[in-house]
Design a protein around this motif. Structure first.
Motif, PDB file in Angstrom:
ATOM      1  N   SER A   1       9.514  -5.454  -1.580  1.00 35.39           N
ATOM      2  CA  SER A   1      10.070  -4.178  -1.140  1.00 35.39           C
ATOM      3  C   SER A   1      11.533  -4.334  -0.742  1.00 35.39           C
ATOM      4  O   SER A   1      12.028  -5.441  -0.529  1.00 35.39           O
ATOM      5  N   ASP A   2      12.180  -3.191  -0.616  1.00 40.28           N
ATOM      6  CA  ASP A   2      13.550  -3.213  -0.110  1.00 40.28           C
ATOM      7  C   ASP A   2      13.569  -3.786   1.303  1.00 40.28           C
ATOM      8  O   ASP A   2      14.505  -4.470   1.694  1.00 40.28           O
ATOM      9  N   GLY A   3      12.500  -3.569   2.065  1.00 41.11           N
ATOM     10  CA  GLY A   3      12.403  -4.147   3.402  1.00 41.11           C
ATOM     11  C   GLY A   3      12.340  -5.666   3.371  1.00 41.11           C
ATOM     12  O   GLY A   3      12.923  -6.337   4.228  1.00 41.11           O
ATOM     13  N   ASP A   4      11.630  -6.220   2.385  1.00 44.64           N
ATOM     14  CA  ASP A   4      11.572  -7.684   2.233  1.00 44.64           C
ATOM     15  C   ASP A   4      12.970  -8.245   1.991  1.00 44.64           C
ATOM     16  O   ASP A   4      13.347  -9.282   2.550  1.00 44.64           O
ATOM     17  N   ILE A   5      13.738  -7.554   1.170  1.00 45.52           N
ATOM     18  CA  ILE A   5      15.104  -8.005   0.869  1.00 45.52           C
ATOM     19  C   ILE A   5      15.993  -7.872   2.095  1.00 45.52           C
ATOM     20  O   ILE A   5      16.764  -8.784   2.414  1.00 45.52           O
ATOM     21  N   ARG A   6      15.875  -6.749   2.819  1.00 44.72           N
ATOM     22  CA  ARG A   6      16.674  -6.577   4.041  1.00 44.72           C
ATOM     23  C   ARG A   6      16.358  -7.661   5.064  1.00 44.72           C
ATOM     24  O   ARG A   6      17.261  -8.194   5.719  1.00 44.72           O
TER      25      ARG A   6
ATOM     26  N   ASP B   1       2.004 -10.981  -1.387  1.00 49.60           N
ATOM     27  CA  ASP B   1       0.958 -11.223  -2.392  1.00 49.60           C
ATOM     28  C   ASP B   1      -0.377 -10.585  -2.023  1.00 49.60           C
ATOM     29  O   ASP B   1      -1.380 -10.801  -2.700  1.00 49.60           O
ATOM     30  N   ASN B   2      -0.381  -9.775  -0.970  1.00 45.39           N
ATOM     31  CA  ASN B   2      -1.585  -9.046  -0.573  1.00 45.39           C
ATOM     32  C   ASN B   2      -1.212  -7.606  -0.183  1.00 45.39           C
ATOM     33  O   ASN B   2      -1.452  -7.179   0.943  1.00 45.39           O
ATOM     34  N   PRO B   3      -0.624  -6.864  -1.129  1.00 46.57           N
ATOM     35  CA  PRO B   3      -0.162  -5.519  -0.781  1.00 46.57           C
ATOM     36  C   PRO B   3      -1.299  -4.510  -0.727  1.00 46.57           C
ATOM     37  O   PRO B   3      -2.386  -4.737  -1.264  1.00 46.57           O
ATOM     38  N   VAL B   4      -1.031  -3.394  -0.073  1.00 48.29           N
ATOM     39  CA  VAL B   4      -1.929  -2.246  -0.150  1.00 48.29           C
ATOM     40  C   VAL B   4      -1.909  -1.783  -1.600  1.00 48.29           C
ATOM     41  O   VAL B   4      -0.839  -1.617  -2.187  1.00 48.29           O
ATOM     42  N   THR B   5      -3.088  -1.617  -2.191  1.00 45.87           N
ATOM     43  CA  THR B   5      -3.179  -1.120  -3.564  1.00 45.87           C
ATOM     44  C   THR B   5      -4.103   0.087  -3.602  1.00 45.87           C
ATOM     45  O   THR B   5      -4.941   0.272  -2.716  1.00 45.87           O
ATOM     46  N   LEU B   6      -3.935   0.885  -4.633  1.00 50.88           N
ATOM     47  CA  LEU B   6      -4.738   2.084  -4.816  1.00 50.88           C
ATOM     48  C   LEU B   6      -5.512   1.995  -6.121  1.00 50.88           C
ATOM     49  O   LEU B   6      -5.023   1.438  -7.099  1.00 50.88           O
TER      50      LEU B   6
ATOM     51  N   LEU C   1      -1.029  -0.260 -13.024  1.00 53.24           N
ATOM     52  CA  LEU C   1      -0.862   0.918 -13.872  1.00 53.24           C
ATOM     53  C   LEU C   1       0.375   1.729 -13.516  1.00 53.24           C
ATOM     54  O   LEU C   1       0.834   2.546 -14.308  1.00 53.24           O
ATOM     55  N   GLY C   2       0.900   1.524 -12.305  1.00 51.50           N
ATOM     56  CA  GLY C   2       2.065   2.268 -11.851  1.00 51.50           C
ATOM     57  C   GLY C   2       2.184   2.200 -10.352  1.00 51.50           C
ATOM     58  O   GLY C   2       1.479   1.439  -9.689  1.00 51.50           O
ATOM     59  N   VAL C   3       3.074   3.027  -9.812  1.00 53.80           N
ATOM     60  CA  VAL C   3       3.325   3.074  -8.377  1.00 53.80           C
ATOM     61  C   VAL C   3       3.287   4.529  -7.927  1.00 53.80           C
ATOM     62  O   VAL C   3       3.787   5.415  -8.632  1.00 53.80           O
ATOM     63  N   VAL C   4       2.684   4.760  -6.773  1.00 55.36           N
ATOM     64  CA  VAL C   4       2.627   6.094  -6.181  1.00 55.36           C
ATOM     65  C   VAL C   4       3.303   6.041  -4.822  1.00 55.36           C
ATOM     66  O   VAL C   4       3.123   5.076  -4.070  1.00 55.36           O
ATOM     67  N   THR C   5       4.075   7.078  -4.503  1.00 55.60           N
ATOM     68  CA  THR C   5       4.688   7.172  -3.179  1.00 55.60           C
ATOM     69  C   THR C   5       3.982   8.272  -2.380  1.00 55.60           C
ATOM     70  O   THR C   5       3.340   9.159  -2.962  1.00 55.60           O
ATOM     71  N   LEU C   6       4.122   8.203  -1.065  1.00 56.45           N
ATOM     72  CA  LEU C   6       3.586   9.267  -0.219  1.00 56.45           C
ATOM     73  C   LEU C   6       4.193  10.611  -0.607  1.00 56.45           C
ATOM     74  O   LEU C   6       3.503  11.632  -0.607  1.00 56.45           O
ATOM     75  N   HIS C   7       5.456  10.602  -0.954  1.00 53.02           N
ATOM     76  CA  HIS C   7       6.126  11.825  -1.379  1.00 53.02           C
ATOM     77  C   HIS C   7       5.428  12.411  -2.617  1.00 53.02           C
ATOM     78  O   HIS C   7       5.198  13.620  -2.695  1.00 53.02           O
ATOM     79  N   ASP C   8       5.056  11.550  -3.582  1.00 55.11           N
ATOM     80  CA  ASP C   8       4.328  11.995  -4.763  1.00 55.11           C
ATOM     81  C   ASP C   8       3.027  12.687  -4.355  1.00 55.11           C
ATOM     82  O   ASP C   8       2.666  13.746  -4.871  1.00 55.11           O
TER      83      ASP C   8
ATOM     84  N   GLY D   1      -3.302  -0.068  10.057  1.00 48.12           N
ATOM     85  CA  GLY D   1      -2.184  -0.815  10.610  1.00 48.12           C
ATOM     86  C   GLY D   1      -1.160  -1.275   9.589  1.00 48.12           C
ATOM     87  O   GLY D   1      -0.239  -1.995   9.924  1.00 48.12           O
ATOM     88  N   ARG D   2      -1.316  -0.880   8.335  1.00 46.88           N
ATOM     89  CA  ARG D   2      -0.371  -1.302   7.294  1.00 46.88           C
ATOM     90  C   ARG D   2       0.225  -0.068   6.627  1.00 46.88           C
ATOM     91  O   ARG D   2       0.024   0.175   5.456  1.00 46.88           O
ATOM     92  N   LYS D   3       0.949   0.715   7.369  1.00 44.31           N
ATOM     93  CA  LYS D   3       1.519   1.939   6.817  1.00 44.31           C
ATOM     94  C   LYS D   3       2.578   1.592   5.776  1.00 44.31           C
ATOM     95  O   LYS D   3       3.506   0.846   6.054  1.00 44.31           O
ATOM     96  N   VAL D   4       2.393   2.140   4.580  1.00 42.41           N
ATOM     97  CA  VAL D   4       3.339   1.896   3.500  1.00 42.41           C
ATOM     98  C   VAL D   4       3.767   3.223   2.889  1.00 42.41           C
ATOM     99  O   VAL D   4       3.028   4.202   2.902  1.00 42.41           O
ATOM    100  N   PHE D   5       4.977   3.245   2.372  1.00 38.27           N
ATOM    101  CA  PHE D   5       5.531   4.434   1.749  1.00 38.27           C
ATOM    102  C   PHE D   5       5.176   4.492   0.262  1.00 38.27           C
ATOM    103  O   PHE D   5       5.059   5.559  -0.316  1.00 38.27           O
ATOM    104  N   SER D   6       4.998   3.333  -0.360  1.00 36.66           N
ATOM    105  CA  SER D   6       4.691   3.232  -1.786  1.00 36.66           C
ATOM    106  C   SER D   6       3.593   2.205  -1.987  1.00 36.66           C
ATOM    107  O   SER D   6       3.516   1.223  -1.254  1.00 36.66           O
ATOM    108  N   ALA D   7       2.765   2.428  -3.021  1.00 31.44           N
ATOM    109  CA  ALA D   7       1.697   1.470  -3.307  1.00 31.44           C
ATOM    110  C   ALA D   7       1.424   1.422  -4.804  1.00 31.44           C
ATOM    111  O   ALA D   7       1.438   2.464  -5.476  1.00 31.44           O
ATOM    112  N   PRO D   8       1.156   0.225  -5.330  1.00 28.05           N
ATOM    113  CA  PRO D   8       0.799   0.119  -6.734  1.00 28.05           C
ATOM    114  C   PRO D   8      -0.619   0.632  -6.978  1.00 28.05           C
ATOM    115  O   PRO D   8      -1.496   0.495  -6.124  1.00 28.05           O
ATOM    116  N   VAL D   9      -0.809   1.214  -8.137  1.00 29.38           N
ATOM    117  CA  VAL D   9      -2.134   1.643  -8.589  1.00 29.38           C
ATOM    118  C   VAL D   9      -2.634   0.549  -9.530  1.00 29.38           C
ATOM    119  O   VAL D   9      -1.968   0.201 -10.505  1.00 29.38           O
TER     120      VAL D   9
END
Length: 94
Positions: free
Chosen positions: A21-26, A46-51, A84-91, A68-76
């Motif tokens: 994530s951009d947070g990992d880079i920051r 290597d253990n992200p929230v997935t959908l 298969l792709g990525v979904v954001t909360l905004h989506d 306890g693992r609030k994320v803005f984006s998650a891979p499907v």
């Protein structure tokens, strides 16, 4: 373009290995890591929230906001672990 804030790291068969994530880079920059010498593998989660592609929208939102693992984006990811792709909360909320 899509402002997901993360990149999926996959193997040659498309299986998800993790996300960076951009947070990992920051955080790496804040820790004064030399990004020219640090591999993606070191920074990625290597253990992200997935959908699941079968989730209803409400299930996806719950998965991204609960536990306890609030994320803005998650891979499907399908049952074989293929990204298969990525979904954001905004989506999901639009």
């Amino acid at each position: 373009q899509h402002r997901a804030g993360l990149v999926c790291v996959i193997d040659l068969s498309g299986k998800l290995l993790g996300v960076m994530s951009d947070g990992d880079i920051r955080r790496a920059i804040h820790e004064d890591l030399d990004l020219k010498k640090v591999s993606v593998e070191v920074l990625m989660n290597d253990n992200p929230v997935t959908l699941s592609p079968c989730y209803l929208v409400g299930q996806a939102i719950d998965a991204m906001e609960l536990g306890g693992r609030k994320v803005f984006s998650a891979p499907v990811v399908n049952g074989e672990g293929v990204c298969l792709g990525v979904v954001t909360l905004h989506d999901l909320l639009s």
